[in-house]
Design an enzyme around this catalytic site. Structure first.
Site, PDB file in Angstrom:
ATOM      1  N   CYS A 134       2.977   1.691  -5.481  1.00  0.00           N
ATOM      2  CA  CYS A 134       2.803   0.240  -5.334  1.00  0.00           C
ATOM      3  C   CYS A 134       2.774  -0.449  -6.691  1.00  0.00           C
ATOM      4  O   CYS A 134       3.379  -1.508  -6.876  1.00  0.00           O
ATOM      5  CB  CYS A 134       1.506  -0.058  -4.593  1.00  0.00           C
ATOM      6  SG  CYS A 134       1.524   0.413  -2.867  1.00  0.00           S
TER       7      CYS A 134
ATOM      8  N   ILE B 265      -4.258   4.540   0.179  1.00  0.00           N
ATOM      9  CA  ILE B 265      -4.804   4.808   1.513  1.00  0.00           C
ATOM     10  C   ILE B 265      -5.953   5.797   1.442  1.00  0.00           C
ATOM     11  O   ILE B 265      -6.967   5.656   2.136  1.00  0.00           O
ATOM     12  CB  ILE B 265      -3.702   5.370   2.437  1.00  0.00           C
ATOM     13  CG1 ILE B 265      -2.506   4.433   2.491  1.00  0.00           C
ATOM     14  CG2 ILE B 265      -4.251   5.600   3.846  1.00  0.00           C
ATOM     15  CD1 ILE B 265      -1.245   5.078   3.006  1.00  0.00           C
TER      16      ILE B 265
ATOM     17  N   TYR C 189       0.829  -1.207   0.000  1.00  0.00           N
ATOM     18  CA  TYR C 189       0.000   0.000   0.000  1.00  0.00           C
ATOM     19  C   TYR C 189       0.863   1.257   0.000  1.00  0.00           C
ATOM     20  O   TYR C 189       2.012   1.264   0.450  1.00  0.00           O
ATOM     21  CB  TYR C 189      -0.960   0.015   1.196  1.00  0.00           C
ATOM     22  CG  TYR C 189      -0.323   0.282   2.544  1.00  0.00           C
ATOM     23  CD1 TYR C 189      -0.183   1.589   3.028  1.00  0.00           C
ATOM     24  CD2 TYR C 189       0.115  -0.760   3.369  1.00  0.00           C
ATOM     25  CE1 TYR C 189       0.374   1.849   4.269  1.00  0.00           C
ATOM     26  CE2 TYR C 189       0.673  -0.508   4.618  1.00  0.00           C
ATOM     27  CZ  TYR C 189       0.796   0.794   5.064  1.00  0.00           C
ATOM     28  OH  TYR C 189       1.361   1.050   6.302  1.00  0.00           O
ATOM     29  N   CYS C 190       0.281   2.331  -0.537  1.00  0.00           N
ATOM     30  CA  CYS C 190       0.907   3.656  -0.533  1.00  0.00           C
ATOM     31  C   CYS C 190      -0.215   4.690  -0.560  1.00  0.00           C
ATOM     32  O   CYS C 190      -1.385   4.341  -0.415  1.00  0.00           O
ATOM     33  CB  CYS C 190       1.869   3.821  -1.708  1.00  0.00           C
ATOM     34  SG  CYS C 190       1.123   3.549  -3.329  1.00  0.00           S
ATOM     35  N   THR C 191       0.109   5.962  -0.743  1.00  0.00           N
ATOM     36  CA  THR C 191      -0.896   7.022  -0.596  1.00  0.00           C
ATOM     37  C   THR C 191      -2.014   6.925  -1.623  1.00  0.00           C
ATOM     38  O   THR C 191      -3.196   6.898  -1.274  1.00  0.00           O
ATOM     39  CB  THR C 191      -0.225   8.399  -0.703  1.00  0.00           C
ATOM     40  OG1 THR C 191       0.843   8.481   0.241  1.00  0.00           O
ATOM     41  CG2 THR C 191      -1.239   9.509  -0.427  1.00  0.00           C
TER      42      THR C 191
END
Length: 408
Positions: free
Chosen positions: A274, A296, A267-269
């Site tokens: 990703c 996220i 996961y990333c922002t």
């Protein structure tokens, strides 16, 4: 980042002292097949947002709530922050850039929009009308019609200082670039999970699973998923999870992992980091790779802070977003129990970074009020004696260019 919404323009005959804009299944950006049409017109006063009751495959149980009861004063402009990306083959990216520049001519858009042979990556702010008009225009292109457009709740000003729209060899920064990676081939990227599927994986997984935070350490410091190890990197371009021969589990969550059987949840922002990194891991032999679709920000909008601790770091003037700014009814009692002051190590409640007052250091760090006052906004005692010191900034203010302080 934030609720996926649109501000529909009301015809003049519907103007009244307290006009209401209701987000419906017909104008909701979550319904990606819907084209949103806007007019070039003066913003009306006191726009209020109401919830959309539509549901989508992204979250079958949660309506598309937007920031409610947000009232703007007379003559106050309404801005939103928009994020999207798409990996798709673009034969003539320079011509594509020119086409986008032409559309945005005269529109109030600030941000970073990068285009190359592998697609587009955009984060920008703008007046609600202009910002949504651009996103709607993008989605009319067959190549971009399925883009997941994420739009924040309204804000009062631009989140970026200026517009940078240009050709860029790499849509994200990695050592050695990413142009050689098969990003356009979806089979080489990780399998995307909707927010509800991600939540289910986190809650009920009985398999061998690694939760991989593909961000920077300072982003993790103010918020992360339960069970995710802090990334030991300060810049995504230097990420090497699963790539080195080292068996140091302390610094590499993928050290000693069974590539054939272990599920890697990345996961990333917003999702793009990703997707890029998953192609690297795929080439290294990792079989079971999953990413959080929309990142996220999309998860918090759809599911709230379930399994999430803290705030969300964003790369614009807002810096830190509490879940409540993404999903209106979000609560999380654990938000303030994990973050620590960079200087003294004490627990802090304000989950927002500041830059060191020493311009030549400019370190982004978390700080308690006591250390902030004692070191006059600097990160170390050494920095307090630097030649180019800036004043301590109150609240959520960000530093301006050096010339604003040089002669004061």
């Amino acid at each position: 980042m934030g609720s996926l919404t649109t501000l529909a323009s009301l015809p003049p005959k519907y103007h009244h002292p307290h006009p209401i804009t209701t987000i419906t299944p017909n104008n909701c950006f979550r319904n990606c097949s819907i084209s949103i049409k806007t007019k070039r017109m003066k913003l009306i006063n006191n726009i209020r947002l109401q919830p959309c009751n539509c549901t989508t495959a992204q979250s079958s149980s949660t309506p598309n709530w937007v920031k409610g009861n947000q009232v703007f004063e007379e003559d106050e402009r309404v801005f939103v922050v928009v994020n999207f990306y798409r990996f798709v083959s673009i034969q003539d990216p320079e011509a594509e850039v020119d086409k986008h520049l032409e559309f945005l001519q005269g529109r109030d858009i600030h941000g970073r929009i990068y285009i190359n042979e592998q697609g587009i990556n955009a984060q920008y702010s703008g007046s609600s009308e202009d910002a949504l008009a651009y996103a709607s225009w993008i989605k009319k292109d067959e190549r971009f019609k399925d883009i997941l457009v994420q739009v924040s709740s309204p804000v009062q000003r631009h989140a970026f200082p200026r517009l940078k729209l240009r050709y860029k060899p790499s849509l994200v920064q990695m050592e050695g670039g990413v142009s050689h990676l098969p990003l356009v081939d979806s089979s080489m990227r990780a399998t995307p999970l909707t927010p509800s599927e991600w939540r289910e994986k986190l809650s009920n997984s009985d398999k061998d699973v690694v939760l991989l935070d593909v961000r920077n350490g300072y982003e993790w410091d103010i918020g992360h998923f339960n069970g995710a190890q802090r990334p030991n990197v300060d810049c995504f371009r230097s990420t090497t999870f699963g790539l080195s021969e080292s068996e140091d589990v302390a610094s590499d969550p993928l050290a000693n992992v069974d590539k054939e059987n272990t599920e890697i949840l990345m996961y990333c922002t917003g999702g793009i980091r990703c997707d890029v990194y998953s192609t690297i891991l795929r080439q290294k032999g990792y079989k079971h790779l999953y990413t959080l679709k929309g990142g996220i920000s999309h998860y918090l909008e759809c599911e709230g802070p379930v399994e999430w601790i803290g705030n969300l770091f964003v790369f614009d003037s807002r810096l830190s977003l509490p879940p409540s700014s993404v999903k209106h009814d979000s609560t999380n009692d654990e938000n303030t129990v994990f973050a620590k002051c960079y200087i003294c190590g004490s627990q802090i409640s304000e989950l927002r970074h500041r830059n060191c007052a020493n311009l030549d250091c400019n370190l982004l760090f978390l700080c308690c009020s006591s250390c902030m006052n004692d070191l006059r906004g600097c990160c170390t005692l050494k920095c307090t004696s630097a030649d180019r010191l800036r004043p301590v900034l109150p609240g959520h203010e960000r530093y301006k260019k050096w010339h604003h302080y040089r002669d004061t």
